[in-house]
Design a protein around this motif. Structure first.
Motif, PDB file in Angstrom:
ATOM      1  N   GLY A  35       0.928  -1.070  -0.475  1.00  0.00           N
ATOM      2  CA  GLY A  35       0.228   0.078   0.028  1.00  0.00           C
ATOM      3  C   GLY A  35       0.848   1.203  -0.100  1.00  0.00           C
ATOM      4  N   PHE A  36       2.501   0.980  -0.081  1.00  0.00           N
ATOM      5  CA  PHE A  36       2.851   2.370  -0.575  1.00  0.00           C
ATOM      6  C   PHE A  36       2.585   3.170  -1.482  1.00  0.00           C
ATOM      7  N   GLN A  37       2.717   4.582  -1.797  1.00  0.00           N
ATOM      8  CA  GLN A  37       2.437   5.298  -3.014  1.00  0.00           C
ATOM      9  C   GLN A  37       3.698   5.525  -3.497  1.00  0.00           C
ATOM     10  N   ALA A  38       3.217   5.390  -5.013  1.00  0.00           N
ATOM     11  CA  ALA A  38       5.158   6.082  -5.319  1.00  0.00           C
ATOM     12  C   ALA A  38       4.945   7.349  -5.898  1.00  0.00           C
ATOM     13  N   LEU A  39       5.596   8.567  -5.290  1.00  0.00           N
ATOM     14  CA  LEU A  39       6.194   9.874  -6.110  1.00  0.00           C
ATOM     15  C   LEU A  39       6.916  10.022  -7.011  1.00  0.00           C
ATOM     16  N   ASP A  40       6.886  10.917  -7.143  1.00  0.00           N
ATOM     17  CA  ASP A  40       7.716  11.363  -8.728  1.00  0.00           C
ATOM     18  C   ASP A  40       8.236  12.733  -8.677  1.00  0.00           C
ATOM     19  N   SER A  49       0.069  12.387   7.023  1.00  0.00           N
ATOM     20  CA  SER A  49       0.308  11.104   8.056  1.00  0.00           C
ATOM     21  C   SER A  49       0.169   9.589   7.834  1.00  0.00           C
ATOM     22  N   GLY A  50       0.858   9.831   8.481  1.00  0.00           N
ATOM     23  CA  GLY A  50       0.461   7.520   8.419  1.00  0.00           C
ATOM     24  C   GLY A  50       0.661   7.241   7.469  1.00  0.00           C
ATOM     25  N   GLN A  51       1.113   7.920   6.365  1.00  0.00           N
ATOM     26  CA  GLN A  51       0.767   6.888   5.053  1.00  0.00           C
ATOM     27  C   GLN A  51       2.794   6.487   5.067  1.00  0.00           C
ATOM     28  N   GLY A  52       2.664   5.301   3.589  1.00  0.00           N
ATOM     29  CA  GLY A  52       3.691   5.299   3.125  1.00  0.00           C
ATOM     30  C   GLY A  52       4.107   5.463   2.076  1.00  0.00           C
ATOM     31  N   TYR A  53       5.253   6.129   1.703  1.00  0.00           N
ATOM     32  CA  TYR A  53       5.799   6.632   0.024  1.00  0.00           C
ATOM     33  C   TYR A  53       6.889   5.650  -0.185  1.00  0.00           C
ATOM     34  N   TYR A  54       7.380   6.319  -1.329  1.00  0.00           N
ATOM     35  CA  TYR A  54       8.737   6.008  -2.342  1.00  0.00           C
ATOM     36  C   TYR A  54       8.879   6.262  -3.671  1.00  0.00           C
ATOM     37  N   VAL A  55      10.015   7.279  -3.381  1.00  0.00           N
ATOM     38  CA  VAL A  55      10.634   7.418  -4.867  1.00  0.00           C
ATOM     39  C   VAL A  55      11.523   6.519  -5.265  1.00  0.00           C
ATOM     40  N   VAL A  56      12.197   6.559  -6.392  1.00  0.00           N
ATOM     41  CA  VAL A  56      13.232   5.996  -6.876  1.00  0.00           C
ATOM     42  C   VAL A  56      13.685   6.727  -7.848  1.00  0.00           C
ATOM     43  N   ARG A  57      15.298   7.265  -7.934  1.00  0.00           N
ATOM     44  CA  ARG A  57      15.923   7.728  -9.064  1.00  0.00           C
ATOM     45  C   ARG A  57      17.048   7.262  -9.665  1.00  0.00           C
ATOM     46  N   ASN A  58      17.019   6.710 -11.193  1.00  0.00           N
ATOM     47  CA  ASN A  58      17.911   5.996 -12.156  1.00  0.00           C
ATOM     48  C   ASN A  58      17.519   4.870 -12.188  1.00  0.00           C
ATOM     49  N   SER A  60      17.704   2.440 -10.250  1.00  0.00           N
ATOM     50  CA  SER A  60      18.196   2.051  -9.283  1.00  0.00           C
ATOM     51  C   SER A  60      18.831   2.177  -7.786  1.00  0.00           C
ATOM     52  N   SER A  61      18.122   3.389  -7.634  1.00  0.00           N
ATOM     53  CA  SER A  61      17.989   3.685  -6.226  1.00  0.00           C
ATOM     54  C   SER A  61      16.722   4.170  -5.176  1.00  0.00           C
ATOM     55  N   LEU A  62      16.382   3.893  -4.627  1.00  0.00           N
ATOM     56  CA  LEU A  62      15.841   3.589  -3.617  1.00  0.00           C
ATOM     57  C   LEU A  62      15.228   4.397  -2.707  1.00  0.00           C
ATOM     58  N   VAL A  63      14.543   5.585  -1.990  1.00  0.00           N
ATOM     59  CA  VAL A  63      13.520   5.578  -1.017  1.00  0.00           C
ATOM     60  C   VAL A  63      12.939   5.613  -0.052  1.00  0.00           C
ATOM     61  N   ALA A  64      11.838   4.706   1.099  1.00  0.00           N
ATOM     62  CA  ALA A  64      11.149   4.645   0.546  1.00  0.00           C
ATOM     63  C   ALA A  64      10.805   4.763   2.027  1.00  0.00           C
ATOM     64  N   PHE A  65       9.433   5.917   2.605  1.00  0.00           N
ATOM     65  CA  PHE A  65       8.950   5.889   3.797  1.00  0.00           C
ATOM     66  C   PHE A  65       7.667   5.793   4.422  1.00  0.00           C
ATOM     67  N   GLU A 256       3.562   4.008  13.212  1.00  0.00           N
ATOM     68  CA  GLU A 256       3.172   5.465  14.036  1.00  0.00           C
ATOM     69  C   GLU A 256       4.380   5.903  14.407  1.00  0.00           C
ATOM     70  N   GLU A 257       5.725   5.567  14.653  1.00  0.00           N
ATOM     71  CA  GLU A 257       6.903   6.970  14.532  1.00  0.00           C
ATOM     72  C   GLU A 257       7.376   7.101  12.630  1.00  0.00           C
ATOM     73  N   PRO A 258       7.565   8.092  12.276  1.00  0.00           N
ATOM     74  CA  PRO A 258       8.297   8.790  11.029  1.00  0.00           C
ATOM     75  C   PRO A 258       9.249   7.357  10.990  1.00  0.00           C
ATOM     76  N   ALA A 259      10.209   6.755   9.598  1.00  0.00           N
ATOM     77  CA  ALA A 259      11.140   5.650   9.296  1.00  0.00           C
ATOM     78  C   ALA A 259      11.048   6.148   7.996  1.00  0.00           C
TER      79      ALA A 259
END
Length: 429
Positions: A35-40, A49-58, A60-65, A256-259
């Protein structure tokens, strides 16, 4: 999640993640399913608040939070970092070699490869190909031949009598893999073979191959090994193991906590790239997430840089400090270097030890011998860029940077459990 289930999923992840692009695709598939949402990065972000997201660059690299349910400036962010790349042999831009009827490809050594184990193994080929399709659009496509398609044969000992005592490897002349036999008048172009593979895998009709980033890899799948199944053997354990552990811990945290999980490319070659740990990727994501509160959020945050450690080898025990020889299956290793090759300090190490002790989990410490040089990780780079308290830790392993590496079957799960508790912790310090 139980220990055996964790290892089963780990083996599947390792087998599917043959390049950084394939590893990121595996991670985004799991994030999507959770249920994480992709960001551009090219668009506005409206984070909730209380949601999961991720962003990909190239690719080959990823940040999910996870944004958490509280104020990030007061809560801080429980960060975990790893890297998606591994030492390997990459195909050169004009690779075709034809010698005595053998079709070979020229390769470039990527990172600090332990070269001798690459000989006499079944090799396959995978990576990213950029093509011009029939509609005139430039598109990226992932390819993975999967089957063994190449081999680097050793020179027989009869022709190299000093092979066992004085063998060196010339990366230019000794490493081109053999792919097939061809007639003397052969005009096979590697780009044409790639176009066929893209069409077969992705269904794209290719007008022209414009570029590629391709790596050879060991076609032997990951496996649980040992008389009592004490170990897991695989290619790319450094550092896809930590990517998997970090991802699983983020998915199994409460939210519950930012991660945050960051998995950077190019660590094995210094991390200086748009998507590497010395680049702006992570800081850019934090800027957009935290805004004007970023400095306060970082002051309340911590980064755990997870990258595998050197287990003490029973045949080479003198290569370790006598009081700091990590043992496989005796817990993750806190890595310490007072010259800042690792970013661990007493505060970050204490928090991890406290979490482990609360869960009754084992942990170890590693310090390199004082007469030997020390490797490094994305930990010091991230600490120096963000100013965040950082811990360097990793699962102990054998054969680091070999084509096939070995870890203990329990250590990955132990680190996973500690990271889940770390990400759910209401206050870090």
């Amino acid at each position: 999640m139980e220990h055996t289930e964790f290892n089963k999923e780990l083996v599947n992840f390792l087998n599917a993640s043959t390049t950084p692009w394939h590893a990121v695709k595996q991670m985004t598939d799991r994030l999507d399913a959770a249920g994480f949402q992709a960001l551009d990065e090219r668009e506005d972000w409206n984070l909730e608040s209380g949601q999961g997201y991720y962003v990909v660059r190239n690719g080959s690299s990823l940040v999910a939070f996870r944004t958490g349910t509280g104020n990030v400036a007061r809560s801080g962010i429980r960060m975990v970092g790893a890297h998606t790349d591994s030492p390997c042999l990459k195909v050169k831009p004009n690779p075709e070699l034809r010698r005595k009827g053998y079709f070979q490809l020229g390769v470039e050594v990527y990172g600090g490869v332990l070269l001798n184990p690459w000989f006499d193994r079944d090799l396959s080929l995978a990576g990213r190909v950029t093509v011009l399709d029939e509609e005139g659009s430039v598109r990226d496509a992932l390819v993975d031949f999967r089957d063994p398609v190449a081999f680097i044969p050793s020179l027989a000992i009869h022709l190299d009598r000093e092979a066992n005592s004085n063998r060196t490897v010339n990366a230019q002349t000794d490493l081109p893999p053999v792919l097939m036999q061809v007639p003397e008048d052969d005009t096979t172009r590697f780009a044409d073979l790639l176009a066929q593979q893209v069409t077969a895998e992705q269904g794209l009709k290719v007008r022209k191959v414009l570029g590629y980033e391709l790596s050879f890899y060991d076609a032997q799948p990951a496996a649980v090994v040992g008389l009592r199944q004490d170990f897991i053997a695989s290619a790319r354990m450094d550092n896809l193991l930590s990517c998997f552990i970090g991802l699983q811990s983020l998915l199994h945290s409460s939210g519950e906590e930012p991660a945050l999980l960051v998995c950077n490319d190019h660590e094995e070659v210094g991390s200086m790239s748009a998507e590497g740990a010395q680049g702006p990727f992570l800081e850019s994501v934090l800027d957009r997430w935290c805004g004007a509160d970023k400095a306060k959020a970082i002051a309340h945050s911590m980064m755990i840089s997870a990258d595998n450690a050197h287990g003490i080898h029973p045949n080479y025990m003198d290569r370790h400090d006598e009081n700091h020889g990590p043992i496989l299956n005796q817990g993750p290793v806190i890595k310490i270097n007072h010259n800042q090759r690792y970013a661990t300090n007493s505060r970050s190490a204490a928090l991890y030890r406290h979490i482990s002790d609360e869960l009754d989990l084992p942990h170890q410490s590693f310090v390199v011998r004082s007469d030997m040089g020390c490797g490094s990780t994305i930990g010091p780079l991230t600490a120096g860029t963000l100013g965040v308290t950082t811990l360097d830790i990793g699962v102990p392993q054998f054969g680091m940077h070999s084509i096939r590496e070995l870890i203990g079957a329990t250590d990955g799960y132990t680190l996973f459990r500690a990271l889940v508790a770390y990400q759910d912790r209401p206050a870090l310090f």
